[in-house]
Motif scaffolding. Sequence first.
Motif, PDB file in Angstrom:
ATOM      1  N   GLN A   1      16.394 -10.125  -5.169  1.00 51.74           N
ATOM      2  CA  GLN A   1      17.528 -10.333  -4.264  1.00 51.74           C
ATOM      3  C   GLN A   1      17.480  -9.351  -3.098  1.00 51.74           C
ATOM      4  N   ALA A   2      17.070  -8.112  -3.359  1.00 55.99           N
ATOM      5  CA  ALA A   2      16.936  -7.125  -2.277  1.00 55.99           C
ATOM      6  C   ALA A   2      15.870  -7.576  -1.287  1.00 55.99           C
ATOM      7  N   PHE A   3      14.752  -8.104  -1.788  1.00 56.80           N
ATOM      8  CA  PHE A   3      13.694  -8.627  -0.915  1.00 56.80           C
ATOM      9  C   PHE A   3      14.269  -9.715  -0.010  1.00 56.80           C
ATOM     10  N   HIS A   4      15.008 -10.625  -0.597  1.00 58.48           N
ATOM     11  CA  HIS A   4      15.624 -11.707   0.161  1.00 58.48           C
ATOM     12  C   HIS A   4      16.592 -11.160   1.211  1.00 58.48           C
ATOM     13  N   ASP A   5      17.534 -10.321   0.763  1.00 57.68           N
ATOM     14  CA  ASP A   5      18.615  -9.885   1.647  1.00 57.68           C
ATOM     15  C   ASP A   5      18.120  -9.014   2.799  1.00 57.68           C
ATOM     16  N   ILE A   6      17.216  -8.093   2.532  1.00 60.76           N
ATOM     17  CA  ILE A   6      16.689  -7.215   3.584  1.00 60.76           C
ATOM     18  C   ILE A   6      15.996  -8.039   4.662  1.00 60.76           C
ATOM     19  N   ASN A   7      15.177  -8.983   4.248  1.00 61.51           N
ATOM     20  CA  ASN A   7      14.439  -9.789   5.220  1.00 61.51           C
ATOM     21  C   ASN A   7      15.297 -10.836   5.905  1.00 61.51           C
ATOM     22  N   ALA A   8      16.188 -11.483   5.166  1.00 62.43           N
ATOM     23  CA  ALA A   8      17.062 -12.487   5.780  1.00 62.43           C
ATOM     24  C   ALA A   8      17.926 -11.837   6.854  1.00 62.43           C
ATOM     25  N   GLN A   9      18.346 -10.595   6.618  1.00 63.49           N
ATOM     26  CA  GLN A   9      19.194  -9.891   7.585  1.00 63.49           C
ATOM     27  C   GLN A   9      18.502  -9.710   8.928  1.00 63.49           C
TER      28      GLN A   9
ATOM     29  N   ALA B   1      16.901   8.187  -0.863  1.00 59.53           N
ATOM     30  CA  ALA B   1      17.859   8.927  -1.681  1.00 59.53           C
ATOM     31  C   ALA B   1      19.276   8.718  -1.141  1.00 59.53           C
ATOM     32  N   GLY B   2      20.169   8.347  -2.033  1.00 58.76           N
ATOM     33  CA  GLY B   2      21.558   8.143  -1.659  1.00 58.76           C
ATOM     34  C   GLY B   2      21.880   6.779  -1.097  1.00 58.76           C
ATOM     35  N   LEU B   3      20.850   6.008  -0.729  1.00 58.66           N
ATOM     36  CA  LEU B   3      21.073   4.682  -0.141  1.00 58.66           C
ATOM     37  C   LEU B   3      20.548   3.540  -1.001  1.00 58.66           C
ATOM     38  N   GLY B   4      19.673   3.840  -1.949  1.00 61.02           N
ATOM     39  CA  GLY B   4      19.074   2.782  -2.763  1.00 61.02           C
ATOM     40  C   GLY B   4      17.900   2.126  -2.057  1.00 61.02           C
ATOM     41  N   ILE B   5      17.608   0.884  -2.415  1.00 53.70           N
ATOM     42  CA  ILE B   5      16.498   0.136  -1.813  1.00 53.70           C
ATOM     43  C   ILE B   5      16.884  -0.208  -0.379  1.00 53.70           C
TER      44      ILE B   5
ATOM     45  N   ASP C   1      10.354  13.067   2.781  1.00 54.21           N
ATOM     46  CA  ASP C   1      11.427  13.524   1.901  1.00 54.21           C
ATOM     47  C   ASP C   1      12.451  12.441   1.612  1.00 54.21           C
ATOM     48  N   GLY C   2      12.796  12.342   0.332  1.00 53.33           N
ATOM     49  CA  GLY C   2      13.853  11.429  -0.084  1.00 53.33           C
ATOM     50  C   GLY C   2      13.467   9.974  -0.144  1.00 53.33           C
ATOM     51  N   LEU C   3      12.184   9.658   0.056  1.00 50.40           N
ATOM     52  CA  LEU C   3      11.737   8.262   0.016  1.00 50.40           C
ATOM     53  C   LEU C   3      10.812   8.055  -1.175  1.00 50.40           C
ATOM     54  N   THR C   4      10.978   6.906  -1.842  1.00 45.34           N
ATOM     55  CA  THR C   4      10.180   6.561  -3.012  1.00 45.34           C
ATOM     56  C   THR C   4       9.746   5.100  -2.900  1.00 45.34           C
ATOM     57  N   ILE C   5       8.524   4.811  -3.310  1.00 50.39           N
ATOM     58  CA  ILE C   5       8.012   3.439  -3.326  1.00 50.39           C
ATOM     59  C   ILE C   5       8.169   2.853  -4.729  1.00 50.39           C
ATOM     60  N   HIS C   6       8.557   1.598  -4.779  1.00 51.90           N
ATOM     61  CA  HIS C   6       8.666   0.865  -6.041  1.00 51.90           C
ATOM     62  C   HIS C   6       7.869  -0.429  -5.927  1.00 51.90           C
ATOM     63  N   GLY C   7       7.241  -0.816  -7.015  1.00 52.19           N
ATOM     64  CA  GLY C   7       6.565  -2.100  -7.069  1.00 52.19           C
ATOM     65  C   GLY C   7       7.560  -3.209  -7.355  1.00 52.19           C
ATOM     66  N   TYR C   8       7.070  -4.433  -7.284  1.00 52.74           N
ATOM     67  CA  TYR C   8       7.935  -5.596  -7.502  1.00 52.74           C
ATOM     68  C   TYR C   8       8.435  -5.667  -8.942  1.00 52.74           C
ATOM     69  N   ARG C   9       9.706  -5.955  -9.061  1.00 50.85           N
ATOM     70  CA  ARG C   9      10.347  -6.305 -10.331  1.00 50.85           C
ATOM     71  C   ARG C   9      11.290  -7.461 -10.009  1.00 50.85           C
ATOM     72  N   ASP C  10      11.473  -8.355 -10.959  1.00 50.27           N
ATOM     73  CA  ASP C  10      12.340  -9.507 -10.704  1.00 50.27           C
ATOM     74  C   ASP C  10      13.760  -9.108 -10.314  1.00 50.27           C
ATOM     75  N   ASP C  11      14.239  -7.965 -10.812  1.00 52.09           N
ATOM     76  CA  ASP C  11      15.597  -7.547 -10.457  1.00 52.09           C
ATOM     77  C   ASP C  11      15.694  -7.064  -9.003  1.00 52.09           C
ATOM     78  N   LEU C  12      14.561  -6.926  -8.337  1.00 49.07           N
ATOM     79  CA  LEU C  12      14.571  -6.549  -6.920  1.00 49.07           C
ATOM     80  C   LEU C  12      14.387  -7.756  -5.988  1.00 49.07           C
TER      81      LEU C  12
END
Length: 159
Positions: A15-23, A59-63, A2-13
């Motif tokens: 930075q999220a790929f970088h930030d989540i993993n760098a953290q 849901a409510g938190l974004g990527i 519930d409340g989870l969705t998968i998204h494929g790669y897009r260039d606008d994501l």
Amino acid sequence: MDGLTIHGYRDDLAQAFHDINAQWIAAMYRLEPTDRDVLENPRARIIDRGGDILFVEAAGLGIVGACALQKTGEGQFELTKMGVLESARGRKAGEFLLHAVIARARALGAERLYLLSNSKSAAAIHLYEKLGFVHDTGIMDEFGARYERCNVAMLYPLD
């Protein structure tokens, strides 16, 4: 889940790929040159070479999570750079994402799916084991030297 969705790669994501993993890498280890190269150039290092990156949105938190499939040979992929933000832990976002990544590896024609990790990442290793990855010394011998921190190598039985 519930409340989870998968998204494929897009260039606008990217930075999220970088930030989540760098953290998470910086919190437990140190960013190695190989990490920086992949995190700063996901399209060139992953997508354009036949791999993929999937994201999980809560849901409510974004990527809140990301995971890459890096093509390392014909029919061969490394599951790499899987991270989930601390703010989303406990929601099963990592498990949801890992199921999607395994399915995507099959869709890409993977004959061999492996990962490299470190025993300090006990929760991640437990999740990998839960979903069917097995420890493999051959993978360690073949790919383990790629990261200084690598002391765990696992293989997913695709057959």
